[in-house]
Design an enzyme around this catalytic site. Sequence first.
Site, PDB file in Angstrom:
ATOM      1  N   HIS A 135      28.716  28.136  24.349  1.00 21.77           N
ATOM      2  CA  HIS A 135      27.972  29.396  24.197  1.00 21.77           C
ATOM      3  C   HIS A 135      28.871  30.589  24.511  1.00 21.77           C
ATOM      4  O   HIS A 135      29.647  30.549  25.460  1.00 21.77           O
ATOM      5  CB  HIS A 135      26.776  29.422  25.152  1.00 21.77           C
ATOM      6  CG  HIS A 135      25.615  28.603  24.661  1.00 21.77           C
ATOM      7  ND1 HIS A 135      24.352  28.746  25.152  1.00 21.77           N
ATOM      8  CD2 HIS A 135      25.544  27.649  23.716  1.00 21.77           C
ATOM      9  CE1 HIS A 135      23.540  27.906  24.527  1.00 21.77           C
ATOM     10  NE2 HIS A 135      24.248  27.211  23.656  1.00 21.77           N
ATOM     11  N   TYR A 149      17.211  34.923  29.830  1.00 18.09           N
ATOM     12  CA  TYR A 149      16.746  35.221  31.187  1.00 18.09           C
ATOM     13  C   TYR A 149      15.712  36.334  31.057  1.00 18.09           C
ATOM     14  O   TYR A 149      16.072  37.451  30.692  1.00 18.09           O
ATOM     15  CB  TYR A 149      17.908  35.710  32.058  1.00 18.09           C
ATOM     16  CG  TYR A 149      18.865  34.616  32.481  1.00 18.09           C
ATOM     17  CD1 TYR A 149      19.847  34.139  31.619  1.00 18.09           C
ATOM     18  CD2 TYR A 149      18.791  34.061  33.758  1.00 18.09           C
ATOM     19  CE1 TYR A 149      20.726  33.130  32.011  1.00 18.09           C
ATOM     20  CE2 TYR A 149      19.664  33.061  34.167  1.00 18.09           C
ATOM     21  CZ  TYR A 149      20.624  32.604  33.288  1.00 18.09           C
ATOM     22  OH  TYR A 149      21.478  31.608  33.682  1.00 18.09           O
ATOM     23  N   PRO A 175      19.510  28.803  41.793  1.00 17.86           N
ATOM     24  CA  PRO A 175      20.072  28.410  40.494  1.00 17.86           C
ATOM     25  C   PRO A 175      20.234  29.543  39.479  1.00 17.86           C
ATOM     26  O   PRO A 175      20.812  29.333  38.406  1.00 17.86           O
ATOM     27  CB  PRO A 175      19.081  27.361  39.974  1.00 17.86           C
ATOM     28  CG  PRO A 175      17.811  27.649  40.688  1.00 17.86           C
ATOM     29  CD  PRO A 175      18.169  28.242  42.009  1.00 17.86           C
ATOM     30  N   LYS A 234      25.497  28.442  39.327  1.00 19.39           N
ATOM     31  CA  LYS A 234      26.771  28.283  40.043  1.00 19.39           C
ATOM     32  C   LYS A 234      26.907  26.994  40.861  1.00 19.39           C
ATOM     33  O   LYS A 234      28.017  26.599  41.214  1.00 19.39           O
ATOM     34  CB  LYS A 234      26.973  29.470  41.011  1.00 19.39           C
ATOM     35  CG  LYS A 234      27.262  30.765  40.315  1.00 19.39           C
ATOM     36  CD  LYS A 234      28.652  30.779  39.727  1.00 19.39           C
ATOM     37  CE  LYS A 234      28.822  31.827  38.663  1.00 19.39           C
ATOM     38  NZ  LYS A 234      29.155  31.364  37.348  1.00 19.39           N
ATOM     39  N   TYR A 293      29.499  35.289  35.483  1.00 14.96           N
ATOM     40  CA  TYR A 293      28.765  34.187  34.860  1.00 14.96           C
ATOM     41  C   TYR A 293      29.712  33.106  34.332  1.00 14.96           C
ATOM     42  O   TYR A 293      29.482  31.919  34.534  1.00 14.96           O
ATOM     43  CB  TYR A 293      27.871  34.725  33.723  1.00 14.96           C
ATOM     44  CG  TYR A 293      26.766  33.773  33.362  1.00 14.96           C
ATOM     45  CD1 TYR A 293      25.552  33.794  34.054  1.00 14.96           C
ATOM     46  CD2 TYR A 293      26.932  32.832  32.357  1.00 14.96           C
ATOM     47  CE1 TYR A 293      24.539  32.902  33.750  1.00 14.96           C
ATOM     48  CE2 TYR A 293      25.930  31.929  32.042  1.00 14.96           C
ATOM     49  CZ  TYR A 293      24.734  31.977  32.740  1.00 14.96           C
ATOM     50  OH  TYR A 293      23.736  31.078  32.438  1.00 14.96           O
TER      51      TYR A 293
HETATM   52  C1  LIG Z   1      16.353  19.922  41.849  1.00 14.35           C
HETATM   53  C2  LIG Z   1      17.656  20.669  41.663  1.00 14.35           C
HETATM   54  C3  LIG Z   1      17.869  21.437  40.504  1.00 14.35           C
HETATM   55  C4  LIG Z   1      19.065  22.131  40.327  1.00 14.35           C
HETATM   56  N1  LIG Z   1      19.234  22.910  39.211  1.00 14.35           N
HETATM   57  C5  LIG Z   1      20.384  23.589  39.067  1.00 14.35           C
HETATM   58  C6  LIG Z   1      20.592  24.417  37.945  1.00 14.35           C
HETATM   59  O1  LIG Z   1      19.727  24.556  37.097  1.00 14.35           O
HETATM   60  N2  LIG Z   1      21.790  25.069  37.841  1.00 14.35           N
HETATM   61  C7  LIG Z   1      22.782  24.945  38.798  1.00 14.35           C
HETATM   62  O2  LIG Z   1      23.862  25.512  38.658  1.00 14.35           O
HETATM   63  N3  LIG Z   1      22.602  24.171  39.854  1.00 14.35           N
HETATM   64  C8  LIG Z   1      21.441  23.495  40.012  1.00 14.35           C
HETATM   65  N4  LIG Z   1      21.273  22.735  41.089  1.00 14.35           N
HETATM   66  C9  LIG Z   1      22.390  22.628  42.011  1.00 14.35           C
HETATM   67  C10 LIG Z   1      23.413  21.584  41.541  1.00 14.35           C
HETATM   68  O3  LIG Z   1      22.751  20.519  40.911  1.00 14.35           O
HETATM   69  C11 LIG Z   1      24.202  21.147  42.765  1.00 14.35           C
HETATM   70  O4  LIG Z   1      24.899  22.284  43.225  1.00 14.35           O
HETATM   71  C12 LIG Z   1      25.163  19.987  42.491  1.00 14.35           C
HETATM   72  O5  LIG Z   1      24.431  18.798  42.303  1.00 14.35           O
HETATM   73  C13 LIG Z   1      26.140  19.840  43.657  1.00 14.35           C
HETATM   74  O6  LIG Z   1      26.866  18.649  43.507  1.00 14.35           O
HETATM   75  P1  LIG Z   1      27.281  17.809  44.785  1.00 14.35           P
HETATM   76  O7  LIG Z   1      28.061  16.657  44.257  1.00 14.35           O
HETATM   77  O8  LIG Z   1      27.879  18.692  45.790  1.00 14.35           O
HETATM   78  O9  LIG Z   1      25.914  17.305  45.433  1.00 14.35           O
HETATM   79  P2  LIG Z   1      24.828  16.293  44.884  1.00 14.35           P
HETATM   80  O10 LIG Z   1      24.726  16.374  43.404  1.00 14.35           O
HETATM   81  O11 LIG Z   1      23.598  16.527  45.689  1.00 14.35           O
HETATM   82  O12 LIG Z   1      25.418  14.872  45.234  1.00 14.35           O
HETATM   83  C14 LIG Z   1      25.401  14.335  46.532  1.00 14.35           C
HETATM   84  C15 LIG Z   1      25.289  12.825  46.424  1.00 14.35           C
HETATM   85  O13 LIG Z   1      25.340  12.266  47.728  1.00 14.35           O
HETATM   86  C16 LIG Z   1      24.363  11.259  47.840  1.00 14.35           C
HETATM   87  N5  LIG Z   1      24.048  11.092  49.251  1.00 14.35           N
HETATM   88  C17 LIG Z   1      23.249  11.840  50.046  1.00 14.35           C
HETATM   89  N6  LIG Z   1      23.221  11.364  51.295  1.00 14.35           N
HETATM   90  C18 LIG Z   1      24.044  10.296  51.308  1.00 14.35           C
HETATM   91  C19 LIG Z   1      24.436   9.371  52.310  1.00 14.35           C
HETATM   92  N7  LIG Z   1      23.947   9.473  53.564  1.00 14.35           N
HETATM   93  N8  LIG Z   1      25.292   8.391  51.998  1.00 14.35           N
HETATM   94  C20 LIG Z   1      25.770   8.280  50.736  1.00 14.35           C
HETATM   95  N9  LIG Z   1      25.424   9.115  49.726  1.00 14.35           N
HETATM   96  C21 LIG Z   1      24.592  10.112  50.019  1.00 14.35           C
HETATM   97  C22 LIG Z   1      23.224  11.776  46.994  1.00 14.35           C
HETATM   98  O14 LIG Z   1      22.343  10.737  46.584  1.00 14.35           O
HETATM   99  C23 LIG Z   1      23.972  12.377  45.826  1.00 14.35           C
HETATM  100  O15 LIG Z   1      24.208  11.454  44.788  1.00 14.35           O
HETATM  101  C24 LIG Z   1      20.077  22.052  41.300  1.00 14.35           C
HETATM  102  C25 LIG Z   1      19.885  21.278  42.445  1.00 14.35           C
HETATM  103  C26 LIG Z   1      18.673  20.623  42.645  1.00 14.35           C
HETATM  104  C27 LIG Z   1      18.477  19.836  43.916  1.00 14.35           C
END
Ligand SMILES: Cc1cc2nc3c(=O)[nH]c(=O)nc-3n(C[C@H](O)[C@H](O)[C@H](O)COP(=O)(O)OP(=O)(O)OC[C@H]3O[C@@H](n4cnc5c(N)ncnc54)[C@H](O)[C@@H]3O)c2cc1C
Length: 396
Positions: free
Chosen positions: A78, A207, A298, A302, A390
């Site tokens: 996009h 948006y 969200p 980011k 963005y």
């Molecule tokens: C419902 C929801 C919707 C979202 N929508 C958006 C969006 O539209 N746009 C956007 O930019 N961001 C969005 N986000 C934010 C984005 O998805 C996160 O910033 C991103 O997932 C971060 O990645 P991460 O790997 O740091 O964490 P996560 O994706 O949370 O990964 C962490 C992993 O660790 C695992 N875990 C947790 N505890 C333990 C443990 N004790 N032992 C082993 N494993 C463990 C979890 O199961 C998970 O798989 C959203 C977040 C949520 C919760």
Amino acid sequence: MRPVRTIRTQVGIVGAGPAGLTLAGLLGRQGIETVVLENKSRDYIEHRIRAGVLEQGSVELLEEAGVAGRLKREGLVHHGIELQFDGERHRVPLTELTGGASIVIYGQTEVVKDLVSARLAAGAPLLFEVQDVRLADIDSHCPRVEFSLEGQVTQLECDVVAGCDGSHGVSRATIPAGVLSSYSREYPFAWLGILAAVAPSSDELVYAHSPRGFALLSMRSPQLSRLYLQCRPDEDIASWEDARIWEELQLRLGLPGWTLAEGPVLEKGVTPMRSFVVEPMQYGNLFLAGDAAHIVPPTGAKGLNLALHDVRILAEALVDYYATGSKKSLAAYSERCLRRVWRSEHFSWWMTSMLHRSWDGDQYDEKLQVAQLRYTVTSGAAAASLAENYVGTAKA
Ligand SMILES: Cc1cc2nc3c(=O)[nH]c(=O)nc-3n(C[C@H](O)[C@H](O)[C@H](O)COP(=O)(O)OP(=O)(O)OC[C@H]3O[C@@H](n4cnc5c(N)ncnc54)[C@H](O)[C@@H]3O)c2cc1C
């Protein structure tokens, strides 16, 4: 319970989200051994609907990790977004305003699937459904991660632990009290999101600021729409039948001569909104990355991009450490990440504040929001500022 077996690796990674899996992929390509521990099942993490907007830098990082083949084929590039207010839409031409940068629409679920299958194809350790994960001796030269898998208690001995276990994980909580400073902001809003089996009604994200509250039209593929409505944090999803959701989306997004196409709702849920940062993002030989260290609302798209940015910095520092034996780059990890983290925190807060309607109907607030939106679409400088934040090219 005493561990019955010990595994030795260089970097123990807790959490198989985008941060943990990408870090494992980047280190694997540099010959650095990792073990990834995940407490959910493979099926669960591959179908957890979350983010979907990738900055260009994130796409480049996934290429570097060797997992961008399908993303390149199926991701939707996009070059702009639309801001809607006062009954009109205005395009912000991201690419034109940023000297050629773009974003790619590709679901986080797909990013995770690609990372998991690359990891498993390489025969590298990725353990699902581990339980009772516990970090120990994180301030020593040999930190450990203890966990049980199918009833067998195991300890993972490492040089370094990467805490990539999201906002509710165990890593951050292992850091002794008094070490971390935390900064947060709660919002009186949440997003009610749906995934619908219908072609997106717009080629670009919309948006929408409306008197009924914010709405976002986005997509995951040419056949899948992702739509959101501003709601209250304690909104009861059970009171939102599909027909009511579509009706509200039509009211907030509708324009004369334009209709939102409706289709079967495949998934729906309420996502609360929060801003949160801990500093520093490291303690001893534990390094926090992604949502384990910071959360953004969200609205700025980011969260996923920041998680990938952290692990790029962490991977570079670890490669330097194993090449030189010096911990200088690792020591600078937190500081290098936090500048970008705070830039994104600000942008996400700014977008959220500009687009969401206060529940008490404060007209002064609403007038300020519309003034800011109008300025953003009429001033080249203001539009460029939104665009570079963005797409992720803003200097931090
Ligand atoms: C419902 C929801 C919707 C979202 N929508 C958006 C969006 O539209 N746009 C956007 O930019 N961001 C969005 N986000 C934010 C984005 O998805 C996160 O910033 C991103 O997932 C971060 O990645 P991460 O790997 O740091 O964490 P996560 O994706 O949370 O990964 C962490 C992993 O660790 C695992 N875990 C947790 N505890 C333990 C443990 N004790 N032992 C082993 N494993 C463990 C979890 O199961 C998970 O798989 C959203 C977040 C949520 C919760």
